[in-house]
Structure formats: C-alpha cells, structure tokens
Design a protein around this motif. Structure first.
Motif, PDB file in Angstrom:
ATOM      1  N   GLY A 107       7.046   1.457   0.900  1.00 33.09           N
ATOM      2  CA  GLY A 107       8.475   1.425   0.743  1.00 33.09           C
ATOM      3  C   GLY A 107       9.054   0.623  -0.750  1.00 33.09           C
ATOM      4  O   GLY A 107       9.989   0.467  -1.057  1.00 33.09           O
ATOM      5  N   SER A 160       0.701  -1.263   0.015  1.00 29.95           N
ATOM      6  CA  SER A 160       0.204  -0.120   0.050  1.00 29.95           C
ATOM      7  C   SER A 160       0.950   1.215   0.118  1.00 29.95           C
ATOM      8  O   SER A 160       2.187   1.042   0.147  1.00 29.95           O
ATOM      9  N   ASN A 161       0.149   2.373  -0.217  1.00 30.60           N
ATOM     10  CA  ASN A 161       1.142   3.873  -0.145  1.00 30.60           C
ATOM     11  C   ASN A 161       1.938   3.865   1.121  1.00 30.60           C
ATOM     12  O   ASN A 161       1.506   3.413   2.134  1.00 30.60           O
TER      13      ASN A 161
HETATM   14  N1  LIG Z   1      12.705  11.862   0.263  1.00 35.52           N
HETATM   15  C1  LIG Z   1      11.943  11.244   1.098  1.00 35.52           C
HETATM   16  N2  LIG Z   1      12.479  11.913   2.254  1.00 35.52           N
HETATM   17  C2  LIG Z   1      11.947  11.566   3.427  1.00 35.52           C
HETATM   18  N3  LIG Z   1      10.931  10.384   3.585  1.00 35.52           N
HETATM   19  C3  LIG Z   1      10.757   9.810   2.523  1.00 35.52           C
HETATM   20  C4  LIG Z   1      11.366  10.205   1.081  1.00 35.52           C
HETATM   21  N4  LIG Z   1      10.511   9.262   0.219  1.00 35.52           N
HETATM   22  C5  LIG Z   1       9.748   8.591   0.623  1.00 35.52           C
HETATM   23  N5  LIG Z   1       9.793   8.609   2.039  1.00 35.52           N
HETATM   24  C6  LIG Z   1       9.104   7.894   3.387  1.00 35.52           C
HETATM   25  O1  LIG Z   1       9.491   6.676   2.978  1.00 35.52           O
HETATM   26  C7  LIG Z   1       8.283   5.706   3.102  1.00 35.52           C
HETATM   27  C8  LIG Z   1       8.109   4.783   1.820  1.00 35.52           C
HETATM   28  O2  LIG Z   1       8.034   5.650   0.768  1.00 35.52           O
HETATM   29  P1  LIG Z   1       7.908   5.046  -0.708  1.00 35.52           P
HETATM   30  O3  LIG Z   1       7.668   5.982  -1.746  1.00 35.52           O
HETATM   31  O4  LIG Z   1       8.948   4.177  -0.890  1.00 35.52           O
HETATM   32  O5  LIG Z   1       6.487   4.276  -0.880  1.00 35.52           O
HETATM   33  P2  LIG Z   1       5.582   3.642  -1.855  1.00 35.52           P
HETATM   34  O6  LIG Z   1       5.481   2.141  -1.309  1.00 35.52           O
HETATM   35  O7  LIG Z   1       6.459   3.700  -3.327  1.00 35.52           O
HETATM   36  O8  LIG Z   1       4.179   4.255  -1.868  1.00 35.52           O
HETATM   37  P3  LIG Z   1       3.462   4.756  -3.023  1.00 35.52           P
HETATM   38  O9  LIG Z   1       2.588   3.516  -3.241  1.00 35.52           O
HETATM   39  O10 LIG Z   1       2.559   5.753  -2.384  1.00 35.52           O
HETATM   40  O11 LIG Z   1       4.277   5.084  -4.044  1.00 35.52           O
HETATM   41  C9  LIG Z   1       7.081   6.761   3.246  1.00 35.52           C
HETATM   42  O12 LIG Z   1       6.936   6.700   4.555  1.00 35.52           O
HETATM   43  C10 LIG Z   1       7.517   7.870   2.852  1.00 35.52           C
HETATM   44  O13 LIG Z   1       7.170   9.113   3.637  1.00 35.52           O
END
Ligand SMILES: Nc1ncnc2c1ncn2[C@@H]1O[C@H](COP(=O)(O)OP(=O)(O)OP(=O)(O)O)[C@@H](O)[C@H]1O
Ligand SMILES: [Mg+2]
Lengths: 299, 241
Positions: free
Chosen positions: B41, B37-38
């Motif tokens: 990671g 999910s969102n």
């Molecule tokens: N540049 C950043 N600086 C600080 N925290 C970050 C950064 N990028 C991502 N995060 C944090 O890392 C965690 C994982 O983010 P990530 O973008 O990898 O999720 P995702 O699974 O790709 O989500 P989505 O499905 O929404 O794209 C989240 O809690 C996010 O807030």
C-alpha cells in the motif's frame, strides 16, 4: 490543366472545412479519449450563429469586411462557449464512467443540438447574405473566386496559429501533457478541468469558423448540415491519425482533394467509395493513421 | 514541528479497503522512509497524500492545512511534490518541456522559471546536454533525474518519492540518493518509498514499515536496521533466528 487547377482549389477549399473540424475531433480525442459525436453539430451551430450575426449586421448596413470579421469572432466565442457548457454538464460528470455512457451522451448532445436549431430556425434553409461578391479571377483557364482564396488562406493561418498555440504556450504544452498522462499532469499543478474546457473551447471555435466559411461558400445552411460534414471530418481525423494535430490538418485537406478530384474525374456518386477506400487502404497499411504513432484503443 | 501529519488514513479501491488507518509524520530536514513489500500500500499512500486517490477516512495535514478533499493540482501548489512510481514522464515531450511543466504554477514569472530550470540543469548536468531530447528516449537513470528535477522546480516543502531506485544501476541510485540527502540537509522534508530496505535505511532518519495496509513498525532508521522483524523480512534474514 485548367480543370486540374479548378479542382485543386475547390478541393483545398472544402478540405479546409474538414481540417478545421477534424482538429476538434482529434484534440478532444487526444485529451479525453472521447469521440465527440456532437462535433459536427457544433459546426452547424457555428454556421447558424454566424448567419444570425451577419444578417443582423447586414441589416444595419455595416461594411461587409467588418461585418464578416465580427460574425466570425462572435460565432467563435459563442460556439466555443457552447462547447464548454456541453463539456461541463454533459461529459465531465461521465469522464470516469464506462466509455459507452459518454459515447451515448455524445449522441444525445448531437440530437439536442440539431433539434434545438430546428426549433429556433425551422427546418428550411437559411441563406447567407451575399456580402461577399462572387468575384474572382481566371488563372490558367481556371475560374477561382476570392472567397475560395480567402477561405484557404484563413484556414492555413488558423492552423499555423493553432500549431504555435499547442507548441509554444503553457496551455498548449499542458494539453499535450494531459494527452499523455492525466495524473502526472495533475501532479505538475495543472488544473485538468480547465485544460479540458479550453480544448473544447478551441475545438468548437475552429468548427464555428468552418461553419461560417461553409455558409459563405455554399450560401445555404440547414440544421442537418453537420451530419455529413462531421462524418467526413471525422474520417479525416482518423485518416491523419486520431489524436494527432498535424494529422487532422493533412487528413482534412486530403479528404477535400479526394472529394473534388473524384467528383471531377470520376463521378460524384463515387466520392464516398473512393474516400472510404483510401481510408481503409491507409489503415490497413498504417493502422494508426498517417501521422499516428500511438496505438489507440479500439472503441 | 512536523510538516506532514497523517492520522488514521484510510484509502481503498472500489469495495476493497487497502489502507486501514495509517499514522505518519514528516518534519522539515528529515528523510522518512516508507518500506514494505509488493502490494503493501505504499503507492496508494502517496497517491492519497497528493490527492490522486480520495481519502476515505482520517486526515492529512500539510503545514497546518488540511488536504482532505483538496484537488491534486491545489496540493501541488501547497508545496507537496510527488515523483510517481515509474516516473510517468511526458515521454513525447522534450526534457525542457517536462521541466517547464514542472513550473506550470509559476508560468507567469518567466525569468524566475528560467532561473530555476537552470538550477535544475546545474543539479543534473546530464540533463543540460539533453534539453531537446524527447524524454521517452532517455536512459532510465536520466528519466528519473527528469522526474525529480520536474518535481523540484516549484521548490516544494515536501518531496515524496515513489521507488526512485526502481530498475537503476547501483551507481545511479547512489547519486540520486546523494541528491536526496542534499535536499534534506537544505531543510526539505522527504518521504521516500522504497523496497530496498538496506540502502534506504542508510540515508533515512526515520522509517515506517507498512504491511497489508497497516503500519507494522516505526522508529529511527538506525534502530529499524537492527530490528529482527525488519531484518527477517527485508534485509535478507541475516539475523533471523
Ligand atoms: N487502481 C487500483 N485498483 C484496484 N486496486 C488497486 C489499484 N491500485 C492498487 N491496488 C491494490 O492496492 C494494494 C496496494 O497497492 P500499492 O500499489 O499501493 O502497493 P505498493 O506497496 O506500492 O506495491 P509495490 O511495491 O509493488 O509498488 C494492492 O493490493 C493492489 O492490488
Ligand atoms: Mg508501489
């Protein structure tokens, strides 16, 4: 009419210096979002390096055409190299640090360059050898020198070459890509560090050409000459839309013309007022500058 | 033999650790889905693989070669192509220029580059008609095609896609997934990040479910589609108790 033509040519000549220097500000800003406050001093260093080479070659009684060509090429190469070294050791370690650190570093580099030249060449004026005669021709009642024509022609040629470089070569395309999205450029296999260094090299080399031209045109150079010219060129870059290459070219020529016409028709004491009034007026109507499209972040 | 081997991968931003030790593998000729999910990671995982985020712990190995500490542009040269989240095209550049940049590493081989670009236009005929259009003015689907084509120019060994279906109409998603399947059948290794589990599990061979920075479940895609935990969380809870 003759006065107009006279001022037009004078304005295009100084405008050429501004345009060449403005390109360095704008290319570096476009790629690393840094206002390189040391760039005016890079121009100054270029003028001194050109002077050194030219004086040495003149002492060897080399034909002036060859001497001048060698001086320009060597000044470009050396000044470009200095630009790369500055990037590598002063800016690169700070590229991901808070913006203020790198701005202050740029001011420090500016002081270092000025004092370095002061130390080596002294506080006085150096005089460019009179290799190029003051000869010229009269057209429409205006006295135009071959030096002016040469300067205008060479800068236009350099700007055309730069435009082709940026639009037709892989390195130039990589520069434009980097300006848009650094991470995406990395994913293409682009060595971002190398592209940034190339940008500093090209920007510094162009400033060096402007430095040598300035020396030939005004004959006298001084360690402090980069301050005012740098400020004008920076104004030109902002007027054209910082980060935009055609904008810097146009902005430089416009500032040069404004300067010449305001000095000729009004008074040189009003030059700054007129130049900045035009800048402010333009930015009020078009906040991103004449050619700027992207809304740039405020510094 | 797996092409990509990830063991105990830890990544974080600032003081916060986001990935707490992830293991995953991808072999040539398979599509591996990474679901979650969102904020789970997923994007962080992919950015670490391609060198955009530093690896804090564990190891990443591609074709026997360690990627730890290797710069992003070198990783691209080693055969990992990453189609990033939200496409990240060079929007003021033309479609043609975007593709050419995809071939930056073979820029000295003009004829070969040209041939490969033509292959891309054959794969995505809609792009062929729009070579000189600025990438930023393309429709979302066309932009995704450019993003994928740009990544394929180097003929990567591992293709990593971050939510290629984001914001696209079902028909376009089907055609993009169709192309991904074709690449897989030609022997490419594919790591596919998606939120839409149902559709993704249909084309994937294996899948991992990531939750809060750890792998929760992994297995064959067909098994995962039936797993009650996956159904509850990602397939609309059809079979949830
Ligand atoms: N540049 C950043 N600086 C600080 N925290 C970050 C950064 N990028 C991502 N995060 C944090 O890392 C965690 C994982 O983010 P990530 O973008 O990898 O999720 P995702 O699974 O790709 O989500 P989505 O499905 O929404 O794209 C989240 O809690 C996010 O807030
Ligand atoms: Mg994501």
């Amino acid at each position: 009419m003759s006065e107009f033509l006279q001022l037009l040519v004078a304005g295009l000549t100084t405008g050429s210096f501004y345009a060449l220097i403005a390109l360095g500000y704008t290319m570096v800003y476009g790629i690393v979002r840094l206002i390189n406050f040391a760039h005016g001093d890079i121009f100054m260093v270029g003028a001194f390096l050109g002077w050194t080479v030219l004086s040495a070659l003149a002492a060897m009684h080399m034909p002036w055409g060859i001497a001048l060509l060698l001086a320009v090429l060597l000044a470009m190469a050396l000044t470009g190299g200095i630009g790369v070294v500055i990037e590598r050791f002063a800016y690169q370690p700070l590229l991901s640090a808070p913006r203020l650190s790198i701005l202050i570093t740029a001011l420090g580099v500016s002081l270092a360059l000025e004092n370095g030249v002061l130390l080596i060449y002294g506080p006085g004026f150096e005089t460019y050898p009179h290799l190029v005669s003051t000869a010229g021709f009269v057209i429409g009642g205006a006295q135009i020198s071959y030096v002016q024509i040469g300067i205008i022609f060479c800068s236009l040629a350099l700007m055309a070459a730069l435009y082709l470089f940026v639009h037709r070569t892989f390195m130039g395309t990589a520069m434009r890509a980097l300006a848009v999205d650094r991470d995406a450029a990395r994913l293409m296999g682009i060595d971002v560090e190398r592209v940034i260094q190339t940008t500093f090299f090209v920007g510094s080399a162009l400033a060096a050409v402007a430095g040598v031209m300035e020396g030939l045109y005004y004959t006298e150079i001084n360690f402090f000459m980069g301050f005012i010219v740098g400020l004008r060129a920076f104004t030109a870059a902002v007027l054209g839309g910082i980060g935009n290459i055609p904008g810097a070219m146009a902005g430089g020529l416009i500032i040069g013309l404004l300067e010449a016409f305001s000095a000729g028709y009004v008074s040189s004491r009003w030059t700054d007022v007129i130049v900045f009034a035009v800048l402010i007026g333009t930015l009020v109507i078009k906040p991103t500058g004449l050619f700027g499209e992207r809304v740039v972040e405020r510094m | 033999m797996s092409l990509l081997v990830v063991e105990g991968l830890r990544v974080g931003y600032g003081k916060v650790e986001v990935l707490h030790g992830i293991d995953l593998t991808v072999a040539p000729g398979e599509i591996v889905a990474l679901l979650g999910s969102n904020g789970a990671g997923k994007t962080t995982t992919l950015r670490a693989l391609s060198g955009l985020e530093p690896v804090r712990g564990g190891k990443v190995v591609l074709g026997g070669e360690s990627l730890n500490g290797v710069k992003a542009h070198r990783i691209t040269a080693l055969g990992l192509a990453h189609v990033p989240e939200r496409r990240r095209l060079f929007s003021p550049l033309t479609v043609e220029e975007n593709l050419r940049l995809g071939g930056y590493l073979i820029r000295d081989q003009a004829a070969e580059l040209k041939r490969r670009m033509e292959t891309m236009y054959a794969l995505f005929p809609r792009l062929a008609e729009r070579r000189l259009q600025l990438a930023g003015t393309l429709s979302g689907g066309e932009q995704q095609m450019v993003a994928i084509a740009r990544a394929l120019v180097l003929q990567p060994r591992l293709l990593v896609l971050d939510e290629p279906s984001m914001g696209l109409a079902p028909l376009i998603v089907r055609s993009i997934f169709g192309i991904v399947k074709r690449l897989r059948d030609e022997g490419m290794a594919v790591l596919l990040v998606e939120q839409n589990a149902r559709q993704t599990l249909r084309i994937a061979d294996r899948a991992y479910v990531l939750e809060s920075g750890s792998i929760l479940i992994h297995g064959a895609a067909a098994d995962l589609a039936l797993d009650p935990r996956v159904q509850a969380a990602y397939l609309g809870g059809a079979a949830a108790a």
